[in-house]
Scaffold this motif. Structure first.
Motif, PDB file in Angstrom:
ATOM      1  N   ALA A   1       3.464   9.460   1.326  1.00  0.00           N
ATOM      2  CA  ALA A   1       2.567  10.362   2.024  1.00  0.00           C
ATOM      3  C   ALA A   1       2.921  10.788   3.542  1.00  0.00           C
ATOM      4  O   ALA A   1       2.402  11.901   3.766  1.00  0.00           O
ATOM      5  N   LEU A   2       3.283  10.041   4.135  1.00  0.00           N
ATOM      6  CA  LEU A   2       3.603  10.105   5.522  1.00  0.00           C
ATOM      7  C   LEU A   2       4.788  11.056   5.791  1.00  0.00           C
ATOM      8  O   LEU A   2       5.028  11.220   6.838  1.00  0.00           O
ATOM      9  N   GLY A   3       5.487  11.375   4.809  1.00  0.00           N
ATOM     10  CA  GLY A   3       6.631  12.320   4.759  1.00  0.00           C
ATOM     11  C   GLY A   3       7.845  12.060   5.714  1.00  0.00           C
ATOM     12  O   GLY A   3       8.462  12.886   6.097  1.00  0.00           O
ATOM     13  N   SER A   4       7.937  10.778   5.912  1.00  0.00           N
ATOM     14  CA  SER A   4       9.106  10.197   6.841  1.00  0.00           C
ATOM     15  C   SER A   4       9.985   9.199   6.253  1.00  0.00           C
ATOM     16  O   SER A   4      10.435   9.447   5.002  1.00  0.00           O
ATOM     17  N   PHE A   5      10.066   8.267   6.983  1.00  0.00           N
ATOM     18  CA  PHE A   5      11.006   7.168   6.439  1.00  0.00           C
ATOM     19  C   PHE A   5      10.754   5.755   7.307  1.00  0.00           C
ATOM     20  O   PHE A   5      10.469   5.775   8.443  1.00  0.00           O
ATOM     21  N   GLY A   6      10.810   4.668   6.617  1.00  0.00           N
ATOM     22  CA  GLY A   6      10.681   3.452   6.928  1.00  0.00           C
ATOM     23  C   GLY A   6       9.450   2.666   6.580  1.00  0.00           C
ATOM     24  O   GLY A   6       8.635   3.220   6.256  1.00  0.00           O
ATOM     25  N   GLY A   7       9.415   1.204   6.538  1.00  0.00           N
ATOM     26  CA  GLY A   7       8.215   0.637   6.313  1.00  0.00           C
ATOM     27  C   GLY A   7       7.385   0.137   7.363  1.00  0.00           C
ATOM     28  O   GLY A   7       7.640   0.148   8.558  1.00  0.00           O
ATOM     29  N   MET A   8       6.227  -0.529   6.966  1.00  0.00           N
ATOM     30  CA  MET A   8       5.262  -0.896   8.085  1.00  0.00           C
ATOM     31  C   MET A   8       4.545  -2.184   7.565  1.00  0.00           C
ATOM     32  O   MET A   8       4.434  -2.558   6.320  1.00  0.00           O
ATOM     33  N   LEU A   9       4.081  -3.106   8.613  1.00  0.00           N
ATOM     34  CA  LEU A   9       3.416  -4.176   8.148  1.00  0.00           C
ATOM     35  C   LEU A   9       2.056  -4.282   9.097  1.00  0.00           C
ATOM     36  O   LEU A   9       2.564  -4.034  10.292  1.00  0.00           O
TER      37      LEU A   9
ATOM     38  N   ASP B   1       0.854  -1.312   0.078  1.00  0.00           N
ATOM     39  CA  ASP B   1       0.050  -0.008   0.050  1.00  0.00           C
ATOM     40  C   ASP B   1       0.854   1.226   0.085  1.00  0.00           C
ATOM     41  O   ASP B   1       0.343   2.285   0.363  1.00  0.00           O
ATOM     42  N   ALA B   2       2.123   1.144  -0.528  1.00  0.00           N
ATOM     43  CA  ALA B   2       2.990   2.403  -0.367  1.00  0.00           C
ATOM     44  C   ALA B   2       2.566   3.615  -1.006  1.00  0.00           C
ATOM     45  O   ALA B   2       2.573   4.667  -0.436  1.00  0.00           O
ATOM     46  N   HIS B   3       1.855   3.448  -2.121  1.00  0.00           N
ATOM     47  CA  HIS B   3       1.085   4.993  -2.750  1.00  0.00           C
ATOM     48  C   HIS B   3      -0.288   4.751  -2.503  1.00  0.00           C
ATOM     49  O   HIS B   3      -0.990   5.899  -3.184  1.00  0.00           O
ATOM     50  N   GLY B   4      -0.874   4.256  -1.706  1.00  0.00           N
ATOM     51  CA  GLY B   4      -2.268   4.217  -1.179  1.00  0.00           C
ATOM     52  C   GLY B   4      -2.559   4.775   0.127  1.00  0.00           C
ATOM     53  O   GLY B   4      -3.682   5.476   0.316  1.00  0.00           O
ATOM     54  N   GLU B   5      -1.397   4.564   0.983  1.00  0.00           N
ATOM     55  CA  GLU B   5      -1.548   5.435   2.352  1.00  0.00           C
ATOM     56  C   GLU B   5      -1.539   6.877   1.991  1.00  0.00           C
ATOM     57  O   GLU B   5      -0.860   7.321   1.366  1.00  0.00           O
ATOM     58  N   GLY B   6      -2.214   7.782   2.602  1.00  0.00           N
ATOM     59  CA  GLY B   6      -2.486   8.980   2.566  1.00  0.00           C
ATOM     60  C   GLY B   6      -3.370   9.457   1.426  1.00  0.00           C
ATOM     61  O   GLY B   6      -3.288  10.529   1.058  1.00  0.00           O
TER      62      GLY B   6
ATOM     63  N   GLU C   1      -0.477  10.494  13.296  1.00  0.00           N
ATOM     64  CA  GLU C   1      -1.376  11.065  14.124  1.00  0.00           C
ATOM     65  C   GLU C   1      -1.944  12.061  13.249  1.00  0.00           C
ATOM     66  O   GLU C   1      -3.232  12.370  13.265  1.00  0.00           O
ATOM     67  N   ILE C   2      -1.240  12.808  12.536  1.00  0.00           N
ATOM     68  CA  ILE C   2      -1.688  13.956  11.706  1.00  0.00           C
ATOM     69  C   ILE C   2      -2.605  13.424  10.249  1.00  0.00           C
ATOM     70  O   ILE C   2      -3.670  13.886  10.280  1.00  0.00           O
ATOM     71  N   ILE C   3      -2.070  12.215  10.240  1.00  0.00           N
ATOM     72  CA  ILE C   3      -2.864  11.873   8.943  1.00  0.00           C
ATOM     73  C   ILE C   3      -4.334  11.297   9.639  1.00  0.00           C
ATOM     74  O   ILE C   3      -5.364  11.310   8.505  1.00  0.00           O
ATOM     75  N   MET C   4      -4.338  10.829  10.521  1.00  0.00           N
ATOM     76  CA  MET C   4      -5.753  10.326  10.948  1.00  0.00           C
ATOM     77  C   MET C   4      -6.666  11.343  11.335  1.00  0.00           C
ATOM     78  O   MET C   4      -8.106  11.599  11.361  1.00  0.00           O
ATOM     79  N   LYS C   5      -5.819  12.674  11.700  1.00  0.00           N
ATOM     80  CA  LYS C   5      -6.893  13.704  12.439  1.00  0.00           C
ATOM     81  C   LYS C   5      -7.004  14.678  11.300  1.00  0.00           C
ATOM     82  O   LYS C   5      -7.963  15.448  11.317  1.00  0.00           O
ATOM     83  N   GLU C   6      -6.361  14.720  10.256  1.00  0.00           N
ATOM     84  CA  GLU C   6      -6.450  15.732   9.104  1.00  0.00           C
ATOM     85  C   GLU C   6      -7.009  15.283   7.576  1.00  0.00           C
ATOM     86  O   GLU C   6      -6.130  15.402   6.757  1.00  0.00           O
ATOM     87  N   PRO C   7      -8.277  14.571   7.318  1.00  0.00           N
ATOM     88  CA  PRO C   7      -8.545  14.157   6.163  1.00  0.00           C
ATOM     89  C   PRO C   7      -8.731  15.340   5.136  1.00  0.00           C
ATOM     90  O   PRO C   7      -8.650  14.999   3.862  1.00  0.00           O
ATOM     91  N   GLU C   8      -8.477  16.533   5.502  1.00  0.00           N
ATOM     92  CA  GLU C   8      -8.719  17.688   4.639  1.00  0.00           C
ATOM     93  C   GLU C   8      -7.703  17.678   3.657  1.00  0.00           C
ATOM     94  O   GLU C   8      -7.629  18.330   2.255  1.00  0.00           O
ATOM     95  N   ARG C   9      -6.624  16.902   4.205  1.00  0.00           N
ATOM     96  CA  ARG C   9      -5.279  17.167   3.255  1.00  0.00           C
ATOM     97  C   ARG C   9      -5.489  16.277   2.228  1.00  0.00           C
ATOM     98  O   ARG C   9      -5.182  16.460   1.086  1.00  0.00           O
ATOM     99  N   VAL C  10      -6.323  15.136   2.615  1.00  0.00           N
ATOM    100  CA  VAL C  10      -6.346  14.150   1.335  1.00  0.00           C
ATOM    101  C   VAL C  10      -7.435  14.787   0.309  1.00  0.00           C
ATOM    102  O   VAL C  10      -7.464  14.510  -0.884  1.00  0.00           O
TER     103      VAL C  10
END
Ligand SMILES: Cc1ncc(COP(=O)(O)O)c(C=O)c1O
Length: 394
Positions: free
Chosen positions: A243-251, A210-215, A287-296
Motif C-alpha cells: 500500500a505504501l507504493g515503494s520498497f523495503g521492509g519495516m519492523l 502486517d504486509a497487507h494490513g498497512e494502508g 506522511e501521505i498515508i497518515m495525512k490522507e485517510p480518505e484514500r483508505v
C-alpha cells in the motif's frame, strides 16, 4: 556445459513444472503501475497489484526520491551497519515508530528480510514458535532458520492455538506466536484480539506480519490500530512494497527489542542499505498515508462494491474480508484459462496455483485499488461474468 548432468537434471525438473502448469509467465508493464497500466503494449485494468492506495506513481513520492538522488547520489555504498547509514534513514526510523504507534522503528532491505532475519535472531534453542498454517513464505523460511522448536496451528483458529499453548505450558523458555495479519491469498484477517489475549494469558510473545494490513486496516495504520492493540503486539513487521507504493521492509516495537534485532538479524547486518532515494520515498509515503485517510475510505468503498458484485454474479470469493478478493476456481487448467481470457479482454489478473495455494483451491487473486473508477470495476465485472459463464465456472 549445455549437456552436463546438472543441466539435464534441471531440464527435466523444469519440464515437470511446465507439464503440471506450475510455472510463472512474466508479463511486462511498459510504464507506471496504477489502477490501469500498459501491460504487454495494451491498456489494462489492473487487479493484480499490491498498490492498494495508488501511491506507486504519486508525484510527491517521485519528487522526494529525485531530491534525495540530487543530495545523496544514488547508491548507499555500504550496509547500514557499516557506512551506509544516513540522517535520512534515522528520520525514517522515527517515522516508522510514529506510524505504528510504538517506541521504535527499523527499516529493513525488504519485508522478506525482516521475517527471514528477525525470527531466527530473536528465537533460540529452548524456545518454541507457534506459526499459523497459512503464514507467508518469508515467515516459513524464518522459522526454518530458527533453532527453536516449531508447531503449526490451524488457520484463524484461536481454540487450536490455545490447545497447543495448554499442552506446552512450562516446557519452554519463550513462546512466540507468529502470524500474518491479513492473509495474502485468502484476504481474511487474523483474529488478533483473541490471539493477543491468549498470548497475555500464557506469557507468549506476539509477532505480526502486517504486509497487507498497512494502508488497509486501522485507517491505514494496520492491524495493531485496527484492533486497538498496537502497544501490546511485541513485533509489528511490515513492508513499503504494497500500500505504501515503494520498497523495503519495516519492523516496529519497544526500543530495546528493535535495538536487539538491529544488532543480531543477519539480513539487516550483512546486506546493503537500499538507496537514499528509497528512504526519502518511504518517509513521504508514510506522511501521505497518515495525512490522507480518505484514500483508505475509497479503497474500502471499491472493495465492498467489487466483492458484493462478484458474489452476486455467482463466483466463490472464499473468506475475503479485505481488498484481497479471490475468485476460487479449484482447477489449475481452468483458472489459467480464465486468467488468459480476462487478460485478452483487458483485465490484468494472474492465476494463483500450487505451491502458492493448496491443490484444489487454485484461484485468481483480485486486489482492488483506491482509484479504480466505477467504470473500471463494472467493465471488469462484465468481463468476469461473460468469461465465467463461457468456461462453466458460474
Ligand atoms: C504477507 C507478506 N509478508 C512479507 C512479504 C514480503 O515483503 P517484501 O515484498 O517487502 O519483501 C510479502 C510480499 O509478498 C507478503 O505478502
Amino acid at each position: 556445459m549445455g549437456n552436463s548432468k546438472t543441466t539435464q537434471h534441471f531440464k527435466k525438473k523444469y519440464q515437470e513444472l511446465v507439464e503440471k502448469g506450475e510455472t510463472w509467465e512474466l508479463l511486462k508493464l511498459m510504464g507506471p503501475t496504477g489502477p490501469r497500466a500498459v501491460v504487454e503494449g495494451k491498456e489494462m485494468i489492473v487487479l493484480a497489484s499490491n498498490n492498494y492506495l495508488n501511491l506507486a506513481n504519486d508525484p510527491r513520492i517521485k519528487k522526494a526520491a529525485a531530491e534525495a538522488i540530487e543530495k545523496y547520489g544514488f547508491g548507499a555504498g555500504s550496509d547500514w551497519s557499516i557506512a551506509g547509514y544516513t540522517d535520512l534513514q534515522e528520520k525514517l526510523h522515527k517515522k516508522i515508530a510514529e506510524f505504528k504507534g510504538t517506541e521504535a522503528g527499523l527499516a529493513f532491505q525488504t519485508g522478506f528480510a525482516v521475517n527471514s532475519g528477525t525470527i531466527p535472531a530473536v528465537t533460540e534453542k529452548g524456545d518454541v514458535i507457534l506459526s499459523e498454517e497459512l503464514n507467508h513464505g518469508s515467515i516459513i523460511d524464518g522459522v526454518r532458520l530458527s533453532r527453536a522448536d516449531r508447531i503449526v496451528y490451524k488457520h484463524c483458529n484461536p481454540s487450536d492455538l490455545e490447545n497447543h499453548l495448554r499442552k506446552i505450558e512450562g516446557k519452554y523458555r519463550n513462546i512466540f506466536i507468529v502470524t500474518d495479519g491479513v492473509f495474502s491469498m485468502e484476504g481474511d484477517i487474523a483474529p488478533m484480539k483473541e490471539i493477543q489475549k491468549l498470548a497475555d494469558e500464557y506469557g507468549a510473545v506476539t509477532y505480526v506480519d502486517d504486509a497487507h494490513g498497512e494502508g488497509v486496516l486501522g485507517e491505514g495504520r494496520g492491524i495493531g490500530v485496527h484492533f486497538r492493540i498496537e502497544k501490546r503486539i511485541d513485533f509489528q513487521m511490515g513492508t513499503f512494497s504494497k500500500a505504501l507504493g515503494s520498497f523495503g521492509g519495516m519492523l516496529a516495537g519497544d526500543k530495546e527489542v528493535i535495538e536487539y534485532v538491529r544488532n543480531t538479524a543477519r539480513t539487516w547486518l550483512l546486506s546493503a542499505a537500499y538507496p537514499p532515494a528509497v528512504t526519502a520515498a518511504n518517509i513521504k509515503a508514510l506522511e501521505i498515508i497518515m495525512k490522507e485517510p480518505e484514500r483508505v475510505k475509497r479503497l474500502w468503498s471499491n472493495r465492498e462494491y467489487f466483492k458484493k458484485e462478484l458474489d452476486s454474479i455467482g463466483f466463490n470469493t472464499g473468506r475475503s474480508q479485505t481488498p484481497i478478493i479471490p475468485v476460487i476456481v479449484g482447477d489449475t487448467k481452468k483458472v489459467k484459462e480464465l486468467a488468459q481470457k480476462l487478460f485478452e479482454e483487458g483485465v490484468f489478473v494472474l492465476p494463483i496455483v500450487f505451491p502458492m495455494v493448496p491443490r484444489g483451491t487454485e484461484r485468481i487473486r483480485n486486489q482492488v485499488n483506491a482509484d479504480h473508477t466505477k467504470e473500471d470495476l463494472n467493465k471488469a465485472l462484465n468481463i468476469y461474468e461473460k468469461t465465467g459463464k463461457k468456461l462453466g465456472i458460474i
